[in-house]
Design a protein around this motif. Structure first.
Motif, PDB file in Angstrom:
ATOM      1  N   ARG A  87      -1.197  -4.107 -15.318  1.00 59.66           N
ATOM      2  CA  ARG A  87      -2.585  -4.028 -14.866  1.00 59.66           C
ATOM      3  C   ARG A  87      -3.353  -5.313 -15.175  1.00 59.66           C
ATOM      4  NH1 ARG A  87      -5.387   1.139 -16.661  1.00 59.66           N
ATOM      5  NH2 ARG A  87      -3.989   1.884 -15.071  1.00 59.66           N
ATOM      6  N   GLN A 131       2.917  -1.517  -6.572  1.00 59.37           N
ATOM      7  CA  GLN A 131       2.338  -1.026  -5.323  1.00 59.37           C
ATOM      8  C   GLN A 131       0.819  -0.968  -5.363  1.00 59.37           C
ATOM      9  OE1 GLN A 131       4.510  -0.482  -2.687  1.00 59.37           O
ATOM     10  NE2 GLN A 131       2.612  -0.621  -1.567  1.00 59.37           N
ATOM     11  N   ASN A 132       0.265  -0.530  -6.465  1.00 63.53           N
ATOM     12  CA  ASN A 132      -1.192  -0.400  -6.578  1.00 63.53           C
ATOM     13  C   ASN A 132      -1.818  -1.519  -7.396  1.00 63.53           C
ATOM     14  OD1 ASN A 132      -1.329   2.037  -5.078  1.00 63.53           O
ATOM     15  ND2 ASN A 132      -0.462   3.091  -6.847  1.00 63.53           N
ATOM     16  N   ASN A 133      -1.073  -2.575  -7.650  1.00 60.66           N
ATOM     17  CA  ASN A 133      -1.565  -3.709  -8.413  1.00 60.66           C
ATOM     18  C   ASN A 133      -2.704  -4.409  -7.682  1.00 60.66           C
ATOM     19  OD1 ASN A 133      -1.443  -6.242 -10.093  1.00 60.66           O
ATOM     20  ND2 ASN A 133      -0.740  -7.021  -8.119  1.00 60.66           N
ATOM     21  N   THR A 134      -3.729  -4.763  -8.417  1.00 64.39           N
ATOM     22  CA  THR A 134      -4.817  -5.545  -7.822  1.00 64.39           C
ATOM     23  C   THR A 134      -5.091  -6.828  -8.598  1.00 64.39           C
ATOM     24  OG1 THR A 134      -6.459  -4.309  -9.085  1.00 64.39           O
ATOM     25  CG2 THR A 134      -5.983  -3.532  -6.838  1.00 64.39           C
ATOM     26  N   GLN A 136      -2.070  -0.184   3.020  1.00 64.80           N
ATOM     27  CA  GLN A 136      -1.972  -0.050   1.571  1.00 64.80           C
ATOM     28  C   GLN A 136      -0.956  -1.001   0.950  1.00 64.80           C
ATOM     29  OE1 GLN A 136      -1.199   4.160   1.021  1.00 64.80           O
ATOM     30  NE2 GLN A 136      -3.376   4.640   1.049  1.00 64.80           N
ATOM     31  N   ASN A 162       0.577  -4.270  -0.791  1.00 66.91           N
ATOM     32  CA  ASN A 162      -0.034  -5.066  -1.843  1.00 66.91           C
ATOM     33  C   ASN A 162      -0.688  -6.309  -1.245  1.00 66.91           C
ATOM     34  OD1 ASN A 162      -0.161  -7.245  -3.879  1.00 66.91           O
ATOM     35  ND2 ASN A 162       0.577  -5.631  -5.222  1.00 66.91           N
TER      36      ASN A 162
END
Length: 171
Positions: free
Chosen positions: A5, A30-33, A69, A71
């Motif tokens: 994260r 996949q949900n890394n920002t 969705q 990345n």
């Protein structure tokens, strides 16, 4: 997940003995920002399938939702692959370049990846055997085509018509 994260860069020399390690990493990202770069150089266990997983991470063409969705934070992915596929490398580079170009607006980056000019080739590489347009309600299809024509021009409209005709005929 918690470590990833806050990281902006990952460089690993841990050998991924098979694509399962790549799949776990891709799932975690996949949900890394926040992570901007992954360097998987020196991982001799990554095959062409692992390379495809990295491509799917930044440009998943399996559905409209998946494409939006994908990345949009990763700006660079370096992967050393046994029997590397130059074509996949090029598409990874294109997707991460799109991420760099639209860094301030991940939603726009996601929409930019929906352009259909290379979609058919990306679908082939990722093993996707359905049209992107198969998800669209046939009653909404004329409006979708109209929007494509207005916002992306005649070339994109032609590509959309060509790639969607099989789905329209089969419904």
């Amino acid at each position: 997940g918690e470590i990833l994260r806050y990281q902006r860069y990952i460089s690993t020399t841990v050998t991924l003995t098979d694509n399962e390690g790549v799949a776990i990493l891709v799932d975690a990202l996949q949900n890394n920002t926040s992570l901007k770069m992954i360097d998987l150089s020196g991982n001799g266990g990554i095959s062409k399938e692992g390379q495809k997983l990295c491509l799917k991470l930044v440009n998943d063409v399996s559905s409209i939702k998946a494409a939006l969705q994908s990345n949009n934070s990763l700006k660079c992915i370096r992967v050393e692959v046994l029997q590397s596929d130059e074509e996949i490398e090029i598409y990874i580079g294109m997707a991460t370049s799109t991420n760099r170009n639209y860094e301030g607006d991940p939603e726009v980056a996601g929409r930019a990846k929906l352009h259909s000019a290379k979609r058919e080739e990306l679908a082939r590489l990722q093993g996707v055997h359905q049209s992107l347009y198969s998800e669209i309600n046939p009653l909404h299809f004329p409006e979708v085509l109209s929007l494509i024509g207005r916002h992306h021009g005649q070339r994109e409209l032609y590509v959309a018509l060509k790639s969607s005709i099989a789905g329209v005929v089969s419904t």
